[in-house]
Scaffold this active site. Structure first.
Site, mmCIF file in Angstrom:
data_model
loop_
_atom_site.group_PDB
_atom_site.id
_atom_site.type_symbol
_atom_site.label_atom_id
_atom_site.label_comp_id
_atom_site.label_asym_id
_atom_site.label_seq_id
_atom_site.Cartn_x
_atom_site.Cartn_y
_atom_site.Cartn_z
ATOM 1 N N GLU A 118 11.560 -8.071 -6.059
ATOM 2 C CA GLU A 118 11.710 -9.338 -6.794
ATOM 3 C C GLU A 118 11.520 -10.545 -5.885
ATOM 4 O O GLU A 118 11.303 -11.651 -6.351
ATOM 5 C CB GLU A 118 13.090 -9.415 -7.461
ATOM 6 C CG GLU A 118 13.339 -8.314 -8.472
ATOM 7 C CD GLU A 118 12.111 -7.983 -9.304
ATOM 8 O OE1 GLU A 118 11.569 -8.902 -9.950
ATOM 9 O OE2 GLU A 118 11.696 -6.808 -9.301
ATOM 10 N N ARG A 156 -13.974 -18.057 4.583
ATOM 11 C CA ARG A 156 -15.264 -18.609 4.131
ATOM 12 C C ARG A 156 -15.555 -19.993 4.685
ATOM 13 O O ARG A 156 -16.713 -20.405 4.739
ATOM 14 C CB ARG A 156 -15.281 -18.743 2.603
ATOM 15 C CG ARG A 156 -15.269 -17.463 1.838
ATOM 16 C CD ARG A 156 -15.169 -17.762 0.357
ATOM 17 N NE ARG A 156 -16.265 -18.610 -0.104
ATOM 18 C CZ ARG A 156 -17.481 -18.153 -0.371
ATOM 19 N NH1 ARG A 156 -17.755 -16.877 -0.236
ATOM 20 N NH2 ARG A 156 -18.422 -18.982 -0.767
HETATM 21 N N1 4GX Z 1 1.226 -16.336 -6.199
HETATM 22 N N2 4GX Z 1 4.210 -12.824 -6.497
HETATM 23 C C1 4GX Z 1 5.703 -10.930 -6.473
HETATM 24 C C2 4GX Z 1 6.579 -10.147 -4.472
HETATM 25 C C3 4GX Z 1 7.246 -10.338 -3.175
HETATM 26 C C4 4GX Z 1 8.475 -9.816 -2.983
HETATM 27 C C5 4GX Z 1 9.059 -9.930 -1.787
HETATM 28 C C6 4GX Z 1 7.195 -11.048 -0.984
HETATM 29 C C7 4GX Z 1 8.414 -10.541 -0.770
HETATM 30 C C8 4GX Z 1 2.542 -14.630 -6.517
HETATM 31 C C9 4GX Z 1 1.764 -15.619 -7.150
HETATM 32 C C10 4GX Z 1 3.343 -13.609 -7.195
HETATM 33 C C11 4GX Z 1 4.356 -12.897 -5.066
HETATM 34 C C12 4GX Z 1 5.147 -12.018 -7.241
HETATM 35 C C13 4GX Z 1 4.899 -11.774 -4.418
HETATM 36 N N3 4GX Z 1 6.602 -10.936 -2.157
HETATM 37 N N4 4GX Z 1 2.398 -14.836 -5.216
HETATM 38 N N5 4GX Z 1 6.055 -11.297 -5.104
HETATM 39 N N6 4GX Z 1 1.630 -15.823 -8.450
HETATM 40 O O1 4GX Z 1 3.251 -13.452 -8.369
HETATM 41 O O2 4GX Z 1 1.604 -15.868 -5.013
#
Ligand code: 4GX
Length: 249
Positions: A118, A156
């Site tokens: 999460e 890029r």
């Molecule tokens: N733009 N994410 C899930 C997971 C997570 C958990 C613990 C790091 C540590 C998202 C977005 C996105 C990001 C949901 C990563 N990451 N990230 N999360 N939209 O949906 O960048």
């Protein structure tokens, strides 16, 4: 200067497989960028290899714990240097767009925290993360795809990564407009003809038509991109022409 990207992830192959191909793969092969993948699992501090824990306050969903992530960042910085920039990908972050790319591309060492679950403990975000970015308003299952987007979009823009033809094309989008329409042979398919001006060989007229259509498409499809943008008189004239031709004015 060789740009280095370090990705901290539970799925290192997910990252390395994507980055073998195309423009970015060639930049890796030619040593223009350097990739370093860190498997978060290696930094588990428990006997059973766990790196997550339940959320204080209750409810479903696991949270990445501070000690393993902090240890992984510390290890990444041994290689990349203490002044590396740590990016955390999450829907709460600032929008990662072409302006962000412009601002980030001069950083020499970028560490991307691409986790699962999460999210991560807020104290990591406050103390160990330098910037938090979102690729868009939707929820993904992990930070790997957003991390790849960051690496691809930044790579890029590094001089020498794209051939001169491709970079010239890029220059024409980097002014914040949508792309103009593209066509290739045959000139006629069913009753659909390629716009006559593109067959004319008149480079001035072609450039004008492309600019007009880039402006028109942006105005119709993404007016938000134009709202903060200064349009010189020539562009206003072209946009008006587009709107008249398409019965929008
Ligand atoms: N733009 N994410 C899930 C997971 C997570 C958990 C613990 C790091 C540590 C998202 C977005 C996105 C990001 C949901 C990563 N990451 N990230 N999360 N939209 O949906 O960048």
């Amino acid at each position: 200067m060789i740009k280095q990207f370090t990705v901290i992830t539970l799925f290192p192959e997910f990252i390395s497989d994507y980055l073998r191909f195309g423009v970015v793969g060639s930049a890796v092969d030619r040593g223009i960028i350097n990739l370093n993948l860190i498997d978060l699992r290696d930094f588990s501090v428990s006997r059973n290899g766990r790196i997550d824990d339940s959320s204080y306050g209750g409810g479903p969903g696991m949270v990445l714990a501070v000690p393993p992530v902090r240890a992984a960042i510390t290890s990444a910085k041994v290689d990349a240097g203490e002044d590396s920039h740590v990016m955390y990908m999450s829907p709460q972050g600032a929008r990662f767009d072409q302006y962000a790319v412009k601002n980030l591309r001069d950083l020499e060492h970028i560490i991307i925290l691409a986790g699962r679950y999460e999210g991560i403990d807020q104290r990591l975000i406050d103390r160990d993360v330098d910037s938090e970015w979102s690729v868009g308003d939707y929820v993904l299952s992990g930070g790997e795809l957003p991390g790849l987007i960051v690496i691809d979009a930044i790579t890029r823009t590094i001089p020498g990564v794209l051939g001169s033809d491709e970079s010239a094309i890029n220059d024409s989008f980097s002014d914040g407009l949508l792309d103009f329409p593209h066509y290739t042979r045959p000139a006629m398919i069913d009753d659909a003809q390629v716009p006559q001006v593109l067959l004319s060989g008149n480079h001035g007229e072609i450039a004008r038509w492309r600019r007009k259509n880039a402006l028109g498409r942006t105005y119709v499809g993404r007016p938000d991109l134009l709202s903060n943008k200064f349009l010189p008189d020539g562009d206003r004239e072209l946009l008006k022409e587009f709107l008249l031709e398409n019965g929008l004015l």
